[in-house]
Motif scaffolding. Sequence first.
Motif, mmCIF file in Angstrom:
data_model
loop_
_atom_site.group_PDB
_atom_site.id
_atom_site.type_symbol
_atom_site.label_atom_id
_atom_site.label_comp_id
_atom_site.label_asym_id
_atom_site.label_seq_id
_atom_site.Cartn_x
_atom_site.Cartn_y
_atom_site.Cartn_z
ATOM 1 N N ASN A 40 0.829 -1.211 0.000
ATOM 2 C CA ASN A 40 0.000 0.000 0.000
ATOM 3 C C ASN A 40 0.859 1.255 0.000
ATOM 4 O OD1 ASN A 40 -2.366 -1.445 -0.022
ATOM 5 N ND2 ASN A 40 -2.689 -1.308 2.175
ATOM 6 N N LEU A 41 1.879 1.278 0.836
ATOM 7 C CA LEU A 41 2.783 2.427 0.896
ATOM 8 C C LEU A 41 3.545 2.573 -0.423
ATOM 9 C CD1 LEU A 41 3.940 4.726 2.569
ATOM 10 C CD2 LEU A 41 5.577 3.125 3.521
ATOM 11 N N LEU A 42 3.946 1.462 -0.987
ATOM 12 C CA LEU A 42 4.648 1.468 -2.276
ATOM 13 C C LEU A 42 3.764 2.067 -3.367
ATOM 14 C CD1 LEU A 42 6.895 0.517 -4.277
ATOM 15 C CD2 LEU A 42 5.644 -1.645 -4.392
ATOM 16 N N VAL A 43 2.526 1.625 -3.465
ATOM 17 C CA VAL A 43 1.618 2.112 -4.497
ATOM 18 C C VAL A 43 1.306 3.592 -4.280
ATOM 19 C CG1 VAL A 43 -0.710 1.890 -5.462
ATOM 20 C CG2 VAL A 43 0.642 -0.162 -4.975
ATOM 21 N N GLU A 44 1.104 3.997 -3.042
ATOM 22 C CA GLU A 44 0.836 5.404 -2.744
ATOM 23 C C GLU A 44 2.021 6.283 -3.156
ATOM 24 O OE1 GLU A 44 0.042 8.200 1.123
ATOM 25 O OE2 GLU A 44 -0.787 6.166 1.139
ATOM 26 N N THR A 45 3.230 5.829 -2.836
ATOM 27 C CA THR A 45 4.435 6.576 -3.211
ATOM 28 C C THR A 45 4.573 6.647 -4.727
ATOM 29 O OG1 THR A 45 5.527 5.877 -1.188
ATOM 30 C CG2 THR A 45 6.944 6.680 -2.951
ATOM 31 N N ALA A 46 4.299 5.540 -5.399
ATOM 32 C CA ALA A 46 4.389 5.512 -6.863
ATOM 33 C C ALA A 46 3.379 6.464 -7.493
ATOM 34 C CB ALA A 46 4.169 4.086 -7.370
ATOM 35 N N LEU A 47 2.171 6.506 -6.954
ATOM 36 C CA LEU A 47 1.151 7.420 -7.483
ATOM 37 C C LEU A 47 1.541 8.879 -7.262
ATOM 38 C CD1 LEU A 47 -2.121 5.576 -6.443
ATOM 39 C CD2 LEU A 47 -1.299 5.969 -8.767
ATOM 40 N N LYS A 48 2.097 9.186 -6.108
ATOM 41 C CA LYS A 48 2.558 10.556 -5.839
ATOM 42 C C LYS A 48 3.661 10.942 -6.812
ATOM 43 C CE LYS A 48 1.364 10.750 -0.936
ATOM 44 N NZ LYS A 48 1.883 10.774 0.435
ATOM 45 N N ASP A 49 4.616 10.035 -7.042
ATOM 46 C CA ASP A 49 5.697 10.302 -7.987
ATOM 47 C C ASP A 49 5.152 10.519 -9.398
ATOM 48 O OD1 ASP A 49 7.566 10.106 -5.983
ATOM 49 O OD2 ASP A 49 8.248 8.094 -6.542
ATOM 50 N N TYR A 50 4.188 9.709 -9.799
ATOM 51 C CA TYR A 50 3.559 9.805 -11.114
ATOM 52 C C TYR A 50 2.891 11.174 -11.278
ATOM 53 C CZ TYR A 50 0.419 8.540 -14.979
ATOM 54 O OH TYR A 50 -0.252 8.502 -16.165
ATOM 55 N N ILE A 51 2.129 11.582 -10.278
ATOM 56 C CA ILE A 51 1.439 12.875 -10.321
ATOM 57 C C ILE A 51 2.442 14.020 -10.379
ATOM 58 C CG2 ILE A 51 0.016 14.456 -8.940
ATOM 59 C CD1 ILE A 51 -1.468 11.856 -7.964
#
Length: 66
Positions: free
Chosen positions: A25-36
């Motif tokens: 969950n933390l990994l996906v959240e971090t990846a989404l923030k980086d993407y944005i």
Amino acid sequence: MTKSIELDENLVEEALALGQHSSINLLVETALKDYINKYKREKIIELFGTIEYQENYDYKKQRNRQ
């Protein structure tokens, strides 16, 4: 918000190892923030050269205004 998605297991393992994340969950959240953030930076870069400024504008004078 809970969503169910399928992820490439090899990519998840590699990302978890590289990022030292404690959960997927933390990994996906971090990846989404980086993407944005990546796309926000690209939008800002697109503005370079499109903003007109006054040749006689004195930014040093504006610094001293209070």
